[in-house]
Design an enzyme around this catalytic site. Structure first.
Site, PDB file in Angstrom:
ATOM      1  N   HIS A 114     -25.834  23.342  10.183  1.00  0.00           N
ATOM      2  CA  HIS A 114     -25.296  22.056  10.280  1.00  0.00           C
ATOM      3  C   HIS A 114     -26.215  20.807  10.255  1.00  0.00           C
ATOM      4  O   HIS A 114     -26.263  20.036   9.628  1.00  0.00           O
ATOM      5  CB  HIS A 114     -24.443  22.058  11.590  1.00  0.00           C
ATOM      6  CG  HIS A 114     -23.797  20.698  12.029  1.00  0.00           C
ATOM      7  ND1 HIS A 114     -22.392  20.474  11.652  1.00  0.00           N
ATOM      8  CD2 HIS A 114     -24.359  19.627  12.332  1.00  0.00           C
ATOM      9  CE1 HIS A 114     -22.074  19.191  11.997  1.00  0.00           C
ATOM     10  NE2 HIS A 114     -23.401  18.692  12.596  1.00  0.00           N
ATOM     11  N   GLU A 115     -27.225  20.980  11.181  1.00  0.00           N
ATOM     12  CA  GLU A 115     -28.478  19.916  11.273  1.00  0.00           C
ATOM     13  C   GLU A 115     -29.073  19.814   9.894  1.00  0.00           C
ATOM     14  O   GLU A 115     -29.445  18.588   9.528  1.00  0.00           O
ATOM     15  CB  GLU A 115     -29.367  20.194  12.400  1.00  0.00           C
ATOM     16  CG  GLU A 115     -28.417  20.158  13.908  1.00  0.00           C
ATOM     17  CD  GLU A 115     -27.993  18.948  14.040  1.00  0.00           C
ATOM     18  OE1 GLU A 115     -28.083  17.694  13.492  1.00  0.00           O
ATOM     19  OE2 GLU A 115     -26.777  19.050  14.764  1.00  0.00           O
TER      20      GLU A 115
END
Length: 670
Positions: free
Chosen positions: A461-462
């Site tokens: 995600h990051e």
């Protein structure tokens, strides 16, 4: 300039010279940078020449470079490696920076120049990106109160200064509570815990100088403890401490901060002519109105709650079979859900975790970026702010693209959660600059470091946010990378999570920490089959938080935020055994600053698009379809905020999606 924070950095990739920066450098550097920035603004405001895009808007774009340079370093270390000196500086800087910001918007001659350009915009012969930057600049000045005068203007300045102070204090209180609690585990308490958790608990104890293994309030420790500890009394004790963050009744209590913040936000919105802070905030988002955001959340809430209530019945029966004749409690859910997952999917987190090594998952994220966008990642040795950090140069076809920094491990000096930020954003004006992007996570240390599946999803995600920053290709930094609507910014990050679930990715990179063997096919299939397991619980805890956030900011601000939280959850029929993902005293998304205030719903708004976007890959040539990847980069990742989110998504997909793909992806409809 002798201060290492100021002037040109003669370092590899012009990265901050962390090895020469000391805490004592920050305050004088800020004062110098603020003086320079004020002089630059005054020069633009008092320019006798007729306003033009170049001498006004572009001049604003080029201003404040020294200030941005100082603050990019300071807020990186203040969030990821805090100490008492840096916390004191944060408290000192917050009102100064708020005052500087208010001072800019109070420059009436400057606002008059921007207003004149806005009125004459059709005859300025601007590029599409320039027109967008002019619109955002004009809108930003108006929304910050540039048109206010007299007592209203003064009050707005006071509100903004106080909100900055409150947001800083909220963050520091939460950090103090998280760092200040731990629970030692004796031999009996260790019984039944998987080896990876015992190892992490011992490492956490050593970090605090203790002989005993401990559980801290780091999510990477407390969540697996709640999953695996058979000691209900210890689970309850740990959960109580986790829930009490920011609500202890002492100096670090955040409840009054929340009350005052909500009141000031409402006053701010009404000064600007809006009925509520939510109406003010969502005006610039894709949702447009609180009603639209609420409508989406409620479409998801009902099926999610129904699923969660069915699951609660099963877990309660399991608990009763264990001889515990009590109601299922929040500290029971994860434990019995894990046992149920093992039984129904034959999937044990302890069996899975050795295959999810941090280093291999980083390799997986990089490999997907290479296949999709042609990016290469080479480790580089540059000074960084903490020994845990590592850096890579990102290139494509031999050309420099960015510097990527990873700071992955939990520590007492780091605030909780995970985030991505650009220490320097991509731009071509006033000169070309490549981005320096950092991902910060809170994974448990180990040798090797092992991730849960949720941790691995967080890493992807990051990194999706990081790709949005690194692949940006715009002229002006104010619209580069993640400078987009809040309910659009999570699209690239949530979309990238899908590549973790691609079987060939796990098949190649999920290798056992001790044997090096790839994840067995049957275990891989169990992981994929269980992808939507416990999604009722996960969706309910998230949507409840988002609906409470909206309720806080619609209409009159509640006098007591905690009372309003209780009312909203009662109206929703919140299941007794599930709590909000972020209760009010810990809701940093909403109270540590304006970022996600009235906007926590945005993860779900973006998920509607990310589910549909990944479906477009599967409908084409598969997860690594070349044409879809090129379209994703050309129409979304490279464009930053140079156009509104709907325009960018339509260019990529050709249509706007409904929530069906999201509900299907979460297993809430067939």
């Amino acid at each position: 300039m002798t201060n290492p924070l100021l002037g040109h950095w003669d370092t590899p990739y012009t990265i901050a010279p962390f090895d020469r920066i000391e805490d004592a450098d920050f305050a004088p550097a800020l004062e110098t940078a603020l003086t320079l920035a004020r002089a630059e603004i005054m020069a633009i405001s008092e320019n006798p020449e007729t306003p033009s895009f170049a001498n006004t808007v572009e001049a604003l774009e080029a201003s404040g470079k020294a200030l941005n340079q100082v603050l990019s370093v300071f807020y990186t270390v203040a969030g990821a490696d805090s100490n008492p000196a840096r916390q004191a500086l944060q408290r000192d800087f917050a009102p100064k920076l708020a005052a500087y910001s208010s001072w800019i918007y109070a420059q009436k001659p400057l606002f008059a120049r921007i207003e004149a350009l806005w009125e004459a915009r059709d005859g300025l012969d601007l590029t599409d990106e320039q027109a967008r930057v002019l619109m955002l600049t004009h809108r930003g000045f108006r929304r910050r109160g540039a048109a206010l005068t007299g007592a209203e203007e003064a009050r707005m300045q006071a509100i903004m200064a106080r909100l900055a102070e409150l947001g800083t204090q909220f963050t520091q209180n939460l950090l103090a509570d998280e760092a200040g609690w731990h629970m030692e585990l004796d031999e009996d308490a260790l019984t039944g815990l998987p080896e990876f958790l015992k190892r992490s608990a011992r490492d956490a104890g050593k970090e605090k100088g203790l002989e005993a293994p401990i559980i801290t309030l780091s999510r990477s420790l407390i969540v697996p403890f709640l999953q695996f500890s058979p000691r209900r009394d210890l689970r309850e004790r740990a959960f109580a401490a986790w829930s009490a963050r920011g609500a202890s009744g002492g100096e670090t209590d955040n409840r009054e901060i929340a009350n005052e913040t909500l009141a000031l936000r409402e006053e701010r919105a009404r000064l600007l002519g809006y009925d509520s802070f939510a109406a003010f905030k969502l005006e610039t988002e894709m949702a447009g109105t609180p009603a639209a955001a609420r409508d989406l959340l409620m479409q998801v809430w009902e099926p999610a709650k129904a699923q969660a209530l069915r699951d609660a019945e099963v877990l309660t029966a399991m608990m009763h079979e264990d001889g515990i004749n009590a109601d299922l409690a929040p500290w029971d859910w994860r434990y019995y859900s894990e046992k149920r997952r093992q039984a129904e999917h034959d999937l044990d987190e302890a069996e899975l975790k050795p295959y999810l090594q941090l280093d291999r998952m980083i390799e997986a994220a990089f490999a997907c970026a290479h296949r999709l966008f042609g990016l290469e990642f080479k480790p580089v040795d540059v000074p960084l702010y903490h020994p845990d950090c590592r850096a890579w140069e990102v290139t494509r076809n031999g050309a420099h693209v960015a510097v990527f920094i990873g700071d992955y491990f939990a520590r007492g000096s780091k605030r909780s959660g995970a985030w991505c930020s650009a220490m320097r954003g991509q731009a071509k004006f006033p000169e070309r600059q490549g981005p320096v992007v950092i991902n910060v996570c809170n994974f448990a240390k180990g040798d090797p470091a092992l991730l849960s599946y949720d941790d691995a999803r967080t890493l992807f995600h990051e990194f999706g946010h990081a790709l949005h920053q690194m692949l940006s290709d715009v002229t002006y930094e104010s619209v580069s990378g993640t400078s987009v609507a809040r309910d659009f910014v999570e699209l690239p990050s949530q979309l990238y999570e899908h590549w973790l679930e691609v079987p060939e990715v796990l098949g190649e990179f999920a290798t056992h920490a001790e044997t090096g063997a790839p994840m067995p096919r049957d275990l891989l299939q169990k992981v994929l089959d269980a992808a939507t397991y416990d999604m009722g619980f996960q969706t309910v805890e998230y949507v409840a938080s988002a609906l409470v956030d909206l309720a806080f900011h619609e209409g009159a601000a509640p006098k007591y935020a905690m009372a309003r939280q209780t009312e909203v959850l009662a109206e929703l029929g919140m299941p007794d055994a599930i709590t909000m993902r972020h209760a009010t005293p810990q809701f940093a998304h909403v109270f540590a600053g304006d970022g996600y205030s009235s906007g926590y719903y945005s993860y779900m708004w973006s998920e509607v698009m990310d589910a549909d976007a990944f479906q477009s890959f599967t409908e084409a040539g598969g997860a690594f379809d070349v044409e879809r990847a090129q379209s994703l980069e050309n129409n979304i990742l490279s464009r930053g905020g140079s156009a509104d989110g709907e325009t960018l998504y339509l260019a990529f997909r050709g249509k706007m999606p409904g929530p069906e793909a999201l509900l299907r992806g979460r297993g809430l409809i067939a």
